[in-house]
Motif scaffolding. Structure first.
Motif, mmCIF file in Angstrom:
data_model
loop_
_atom_site.group_PDB
_atom_site.id
_atom_site.type_symbol
_atom_site.label_atom_id
_atom_site.label_comp_id
_atom_site.label_asym_id
_atom_site.label_seq_id
_atom_site.Cartn_x
_atom_site.Cartn_y
_atom_site.Cartn_z
ATOM 1 N N ILE A 99 53.427 -45.896 -11.037
ATOM 2 C CA ILE A 99 54.689 -46.342 -12.373
ATOM 3 C C ILE A 99 54.089 -47.503 -11.678
ATOM 4 C CG2 ILE A 99 55.754 -44.433 -12.772
ATOM 5 C CD1 ILE A 99 57.957 -45.615 -11.382
ATOM 6 N N ALA A 100 53.669 -48.114 -10.562
ATOM 7 C CA ALA A 100 54.057 -49.337 -10.605
ATOM 8 C C ALA A 100 52.504 -50.275 -10.788
ATOM 9 C CB ALA A 100 54.601 -49.887 -9.533
ATOM 10 N N PRO A 101 52.282 -51.274 -11.804
ATOM 11 C CA PRO A 101 50.948 -52.430 -11.892
ATOM 12 C C PRO A 101 50.522 -52.500 -10.371
ATOM 13 C CG PRO A 101 53.132 -53.146 -12.619
ATOM 14 C CD PRO A 101 53.409 -52.058 -12.490
ATOM 15 N N ALA A 102 51.006 -53.319 -9.395
ATOM 16 C CA ALA A 102 50.649 -53.997 -8.530
ATOM 17 C C ALA A 102 51.889 -53.560 -7.360
ATOM 18 C CB ALA A 102 49.880 -55.284 -8.886
ATOM 19 N N PHE A 103 51.319 -53.872 -6.094
ATOM 20 C CA PHE A 103 52.382 -54.315 -5.088
ATOM 21 C C PHE A 103 52.769 -55.577 -4.862
ATOM 22 C CE2 PHE A 103 51.170 -49.092 -4.854
ATOM 23 C CZ PHE A 103 52.583 -49.324 -5.379
ATOM 24 N N ALA A 104 52.744 -56.087 -3.658
ATOM 25 C CA ALA A 104 53.015 -57.205 -3.230
ATOM 26 C C ALA A 104 53.567 -57.765 -1.651
ATOM 27 C CB ALA A 104 53.597 -58.250 -3.597
ATOM 28 N N VAL A 105 52.721 -58.208 -0.938
ATOM 29 C CA VAL A 105 52.448 -57.877 0.530
ATOM 30 C C VAL A 105 53.241 -59.616 0.891
ATOM 31 C CG1 VAL A 105 52.131 -55.550 1.291
ATOM 32 C CG2 VAL A 105 50.872 -57.498 1.546
#
Length: 360
Positions: A54-60
């Motif tokens: 459901i999330a189009p991208a992640f961030a770290v």
């Protein structure tokens, strides 16, 4: 298998629900799920797997965190918010499909000079007033032109900035930051990213192409009342057990330094958890835990492996009883206020020594 009766319970379905609530705050935007610092202590791999559909991208924060996700099978785009530190990371980012946040002239120069197997997806950090990282707004158009001419970019970069005072709805810097980025977006015809959790929840003017919900995914927004209004729920609960009970006389002291003394005959429970597990050492007798449907105050200084609790008013308490350190009954935001810190810090301090039990 672990034998010590202390653990953090992570409800992954709660995180999924919180993410969906973040989407409802700005339905016209994309929500990039921030899972840096091991998903704020909640388990980055497990959270990514729960949200990947459901999330189009992640961030770290940095490339090591992104590599750990790729090694665990996460294939979604991953934005590295501190970008890169050395030129050799650029080829790795291109190979692994990472998105890089560029925030300094030095990074721009390294990118220009480094041969790449293919163009990169990049975001450009703009300093609109926080003065921590970012390119000054007046330098952005020339940098975009340079990178485009050199063929380094796979697509038009997202212009991103970070809100310095989003928790304060009426802080005048908020609108100045919003206006600066929006004007820059118009001037360069670029997509934008501005809203963090607090801005997403209470500053709709900051909503743009991409928002970056972080702490709110874990149910611990900096806006406590607003959290309740939109339905966020805490995803982490920390538990331990009573491993010993002492009957104290008036005047008896508890723990290192004897800073806590019984004002009357008291009953003190020792729990198998301490600052070595991430529970703050700076607690005092105003901090509370939860057992048998009641609150009980911390007694004495917190040790590395143990802490004391005054259970004089809970006669039914016994060795082996389960105790909540924070969770649904003792909000981590409440504990953080008691010890003059943030819920962010307490959550990310939960370390590998404290096992995580995941509920899906």
């Amino acid at each position: 298998m672990t034998y010590r009766p202390s653990f953090a319970e992570i409800d992954l379905n709660v995180i999924r629900n919180n993410y969906q609530l973040s989407c409802q705050q700005a339905p016209a935007s994309k929500q990039l799920a921030v899972i840096k610092a091991n998903a704020y202590g909640h388990g980055a791999v497990q959270v990514a797997k729960q949200l990947e559909d459901i999330a189009p991208a992640f961030a770290v924060a940095f490339i090591d965190e992104a590599l750990a996700l790729r090694e665990a099978g996460i294939r979604s785009p991953i934005l590295i918010m501190e970008g890169f530190f050395r030129a050799q990371e650029l080829s790795l980012a291109s190979e692994k499909g990472f998105w890089l946040m560029l925030h300094s002239p030095e990074q721009i120069e390294m990118l220009e000079k480094t041969p790449l197997p293919s163009p990169l997806n990049c975001w450009l950090k703009v300093d609109t007033g926080m003065h921590r990282l970012g390119i000054l707004p007046e330098h952005v158009p020339a940098i975009l032109e340079r990178l485009t001419k050199r063929g380094k970019l796979a697509q038009s970069p997202v212009l991103a900035t970070h809100m310095a005072n989003a928790e304060e709805m009426n802080n005048p810097l908020n609108q100045r930051q919003i206006d600066r980025l929006r004007q820059l977006g118009k001037d360069t015809n670029s997509p934008l990213s501005q809203a963090n959790s607090a801005a997403l929840m209470q500053l709709p003017a900051s909503h743009s192409n991409w928002n970056r919900p972080g702490i709110m995914l874990y149910g611990c927004s900096p806006l406590v009342q607003r959290s309740e209004q939109i339905g966020l729920q805490p995803a982490m609960s920390v538990y331990s057990e009573i491993i010993a009970i002492r009957e104290l006389k008036k005047g008896d002291a508890v723990g290192y330094g004897g800073c806590w003394q019984a004002r009357k005959p008291s009953r003190i429970a020792t729990l198998a958890i301490g600052y070595g597990d991430g529970y703050p050492r700076s607690t005092d007798s105003q901090c509370e835990v939860f057992l048998h449907g009641q609150r009980a105050t911390v007694a004495g200084s917190v040790s590395m492996d143990m802490l004391g609790v005054d259970i004089s008013h809970i006669p039914e308490a016994r060795v082996g009883d389960k105790v909540e350190l924070w969770g649904n009954n003792i909000p981590v935001t409440e504990l953080a206020r008691r010890v003059n810190t943030l819920s962010y810090e307490l959550l990310t301090r939960v370390n590998q020594r404290l096992p995580k039990h995941f509920v899906d």
